[in-house]
Design a protein around this motif. Structure first.
Motif, PDB file in Angstrom:
ATOM      1  N   THR A 140      16.506  51.075  37.343  1.00 20.25           N
ATOM      2  CA  THR A 140      16.523  52.476  36.936  1.00 20.25           C
ATOM      3  C   THR A 140      17.306  53.330  37.934  1.00 20.25           C
ATOM      4  N   ASN A 141      17.264  52.935  39.216  1.00 21.62           N
ATOM      5  CA  ASN A 141      17.993  53.664  40.257  1.00 21.62           C
ATOM      6  C   ASN A 141      19.422  53.150  40.437  1.00 21.62           C
ATOM      7  N   ASN A 142      19.874  52.354  39.459  1.00 20.76           N
ATOM      8  CA  ASN A 142      21.287  51.974  39.319  1.00 20.76           C
ATOM      9  C   ASN A 142      21.815  51.037  40.405  1.00 20.76           C
ATOM     10  N   TYR A 143      20.942  50.184  40.951  1.00 20.31           N
ATOM     11  CA  TYR A 143      21.429  49.171  41.879  1.00 20.31           C
ATOM     12  C   TYR A 143      21.958  47.972  41.113  1.00 20.31           C
ATOM     13  N   GLU A 144      23.077  47.446  41.592  1.00 20.78           N
ATOM     14  CA  GLU A 144      23.669  46.242  41.010  1.00 20.78           C
ATOM     15  C   GLU A 144      22.923  45.026  41.556  1.00 20.78           C
ATOM     16  N   MET A 145      22.422  44.169  40.672  1.00 24.13           N
ATOM     17  CA  MET A 145      21.623  43.026  41.091  1.00 24.13           C
ATOM     18  C   MET A 145      22.121  41.752  40.411  1.00 24.13           C
ATOM     19  N   HIS A 146      22.077  40.663  41.166  1.00 23.72           N
ATOM     20  CA  HIS A 146      22.523  39.371  40.670  1.00 23.72           C
ATOM     21  C   HIS A 146      21.543  38.279  41.078  1.00 23.72           C
ATOM     22  N   TYR A 167      17.287  43.116  34.086  1.00 27.78           N
ATOM     23  CA  TYR A 167      17.344  43.680  35.431  1.00 27.78           C
ATOM     24  C   TYR A 167      18.552  43.211  36.235  1.00 27.78           C
ATOM     25  N   MET A 168      18.973  41.972  36.039  1.00 29.38           N
ATOM     26  CA  MET A 168      20.075  41.438  36.833  1.00 29.38           C
ATOM     27  C   MET A 168      20.868  40.435  36.013  1.00 29.38           C
ATOM     28  N   SER A 169      22.067  40.171  36.483  1.00 27.68           N
ATOM     29  CA  SER A 169      22.928  39.183  35.848  1.00 27.68           C
ATOM     30  C   SER A 169      22.665  37.795  36.448  1.00 27.68           C
ATOM     31  N   TRP A 170      22.738  36.772  35.601  1.00 19.40           N
ATOM     32  CA  TRP A 170      22.640  35.383  36.073  1.00 19.40           C
ATOM     33  C   TRP A 170      24.016  34.946  36.597  1.00 19.40           C
ATOM     34  N   THR A 171      24.508  35.612  37.605  1.00 21.73           N
ATOM     35  CA  THR A 171      25.897  35.418  38.025  1.00 21.73           C
ATOM     36  C   THR A 171      26.105  34.157  38.841  1.00 21.73           C
ATOM     37  N   PHE A 172      25.210  33.894  39.790  1.00 23.78           N
ATOM     38  CA  PHE A 172      25.427  32.814  40.751  1.00 23.78           C
ATOM     39  C   PHE A 172      24.331  31.757  40.609  1.00 23.78           C
ATOM     40  N   CYS A 173      24.624  30.752  39.803  1.00 18.96           N
ATOM     41  CA  CYS A 173      23.676  29.674  39.528  1.00 18.96           C
ATOM     42  C   CYS A 173      24.318  28.356  39.939  1.00 18.96           C
ATOM     43  N   PRO A 182      21.667  25.896  51.113  1.00 16.46           N
ATOM     44  CA  PRO A 182      22.324  26.869  51.990  1.00 16.46           C
ATOM     45  C   PRO A 182      23.801  26.589  52.289  1.00 16.46           C
ATOM     46  N   ASP A 183      24.521  25.970  51.380  1.00  9.97           N
ATOM     47  CA  ASP A 183      25.944  25.713  51.577  1.00  9.97           C
ATOM     48  C   ASP A 183      26.670  27.044  51.799  1.00  9.97           C
ATOM     49  N   PRO A 184      27.321  27.235  52.954  1.00  7.83           N
ATOM     50  CA  PRO A 184      28.008  28.515  53.212  1.00  7.83           C
ATOM     51  C   PRO A 184      29.025  28.878  52.135  1.00  7.83           C
ATOM     52  N   ASP A 185      29.658  27.874  51.545  1.00 12.94           N
ATOM     53  CA  ASP A 185      30.675  28.164  50.527  1.00 12.94           C
ATOM     54  C   ASP A 185      30.082  28.848  49.298  1.00 12.94           C
ATOM     55  N   PHE A 186      28.822  28.565  49.008  1.00 12.17           N
ATOM     56  CA  PHE A 186      28.166  29.227  47.870  1.00 12.17           C
ATOM     57  C   PHE A 186      28.115  30.734  48.119  1.00 12.17           C
ATOM     58  N   TYR A 187      27.759  31.121  49.335  1.00  8.81           N
ATOM     59  CA  TYR A 187      27.672  32.543  49.699  1.00  8.81           C
ATOM     60  C   TYR A 187      29.070  33.167  49.747  1.00  8.81           C
ATOM     61  N   HIS A 193      33.731  36.774  44.676  1.00 14.15           N
ATOM     62  CA  HIS A 193      33.562  37.218  43.290  1.00 14.15           C
ATOM     63  C   HIS A 193      33.198  38.703  43.228  1.00 14.15           C
ATOM     64  N   LEU A 194      32.322  39.131  44.115  1.00 14.70           N
ATOM     65  CA  LEU A 194      31.848  40.515  44.100  1.00 14.70           C
ATOM     66  C   LEU A 194      32.854  41.488  44.697  1.00 14.70           C
ATOM     67  N   LYS A 195      33.785  40.978  45.505  1.00 14.97           N
ATOM     68  CA  LYS A 195      34.797  41.804  46.156  1.00 14.97           C
ATOM     69  C   LYS A 195      34.139  42.916  46.969  1.00 14.97           C
ATOM     70  N   VAL A 196      33.243  42.495  47.853  1.00 15.63           N
ATOM     71  CA  VAL A 196      32.500  43.451  48.653  1.00 15.63           C
ATOM     72  C   VAL A 196      32.309  42.890  50.056  1.00 15.63           C
ATOM     73  N   ASP A 197      32.236  43.776  51.033  1.00 16.87           N
ATOM     74  CA  ASP A 197      31.974  43.364  52.406  1.00 16.87           C
ATOM     75  C   ASP A 197      30.577  42.757  52.487  1.00 16.87           C
ATOM     76  N   PRO A 198      30.389  41.651  53.233  1.00 14.59           N
ATOM     77  CA  PRO A 198      29.067  41.029  53.293  1.00 14.59           C
ATOM     78  C   PRO A 198      27.967  41.960  53.784  1.00 14.59           C
ATOM     79  N   ALA A 199      28.302  42.908  54.644  1.00 16.84           N
ATOM     80  CA  ALA A 199      27.294  43.849  55.141  1.00 16.84           C
ATOM     81  C   ALA A 199      26.787  44.770  54.040  1.00 16.84           C
ATOM     82  N   ASN A 200      27.480  44.810  52.917  1.00 19.03           N
ATOM     83  CA  ASN A 200      27.042  45.628  51.780  1.00 19.03           C
ATOM     84  C   ASN A 200      26.316  44.796  50.723  1.00 19.03           C
TER      85      ASN A 200
END
Length: 243
Positions: A140-146, A167-173, A182-187, A193-200
């Motif tokens: 409801t507060n417009n946060y993007e969730m995956h 509530y969220m997209s099934w984006t990363f399965c 915990p494969d780093p490549d998955f992250y 894909h998200l085109k965003v800085d990891p700190a965000n």
């Protein structure tokens, strides 16, 4: 067979009813994240941070530990001793289908009722206490969730029952990417894909090793233990959980 689950047109979902379960857990932030404000946006008005959620035992109770051993008439110890060590992991990564899973689920190749197991799993899927209410507020507060999950094509059964895509997209399965936490490549693939800085990005998971792997690539990590403390910790980071 690959499963494609898409988030429907974004609109505030109807307010969920309360789901009462016995889960009693806490949440712990494992790094020192920056404080986000409710007006943090990108140049294209994309609201930040983006929230990435593990599914099993973070959003949904995992039936494997409570429902599956009785289905086979075994204790958990007996089941772990009998099952093939890699079959489920291969199923999660999409390298085998459910027919092959049934063939090699047990080390000795014994047959079992696959449809019965799937029905057992589906009956056991339920929201962790308080989580759906929190997801409703965040949406409801417009946060993007995956979703960011190690799980096979049976994600479809979870979606059919709980409608998580409200509530969220099934984006990363894992079954779609062929990679598991915990494969780093998955992250890293998710960040690309998200085109965003990891700190965000904020990543929430009940397994410490998965949270630590997120932190290692610069993502803010929260170790999930219950909805109440997750709500509190998100609020302390400046995430708007009012509503």
């Amino acid at each position: 067979m690959a499963l494609l689950l898409r988030l429907p047109t974004i609109c505030p979902p109807s307010r969920p009813s309360l789901h009462l379960h016995s889960t009693t857990r806490n949440t712990m932030a494992l790094n020192s994240p920056k404080h986000y404000t409710s007006i943090t946006t990108t140049t294209d008005n994309r609201k930040l941070p983006i929230l990435l959620f593990d599914i099993m035992d973070t959003i949904v109770l995992d039936p494997f530990y409570h429902h599956v051993p009785p289905f086979f008439g075994m204790s958990m110890k007996e089941l772990l001793e009998c099952k093939h060590p890699n079959a489920w992991l291969e199923f999660e990564k999409g390298t085998i289908d459910e027919v092959e899973l049934a063939r090699k689920f047990f080390k000795d190749g014994r047959p079992f009722d696959l449809e019965g197991l799937k029905n057992c799993m589906k009956r056991g899927y339920s929201y962790i206490d308080g989580v759906e209410e929190l997801l409703y507020v965040l949406k409801t507060n417009n946060y993007e969730m995956h979703a960011f999950t190690n799980y096979p094509t049976w994600c479809e059964m979870i979606e059919d029952k709980l409608k998580i895509s409200r509530y969220m997209s099934w984006t990363f399965c894992s079954f779609k990417t062929g990679k598991r936490k915990p494969d780093p490549d998955f992250y890293l693939d998710a960040l690309k894909h998200l085109k965003v800085d990891p700190a965000n990005c904020i990543f929430v998971d009940d397994r410490m090793k998965n949270v630590e792997a997120a932190i290692a690539v610069g993502i803010v990590g929260l170790h999930f233990k219950n909805a109440e403390t997750l709500r509190r910790d998100l609020s302390l980071m400046g995430i708007d959980v009012s509503g």
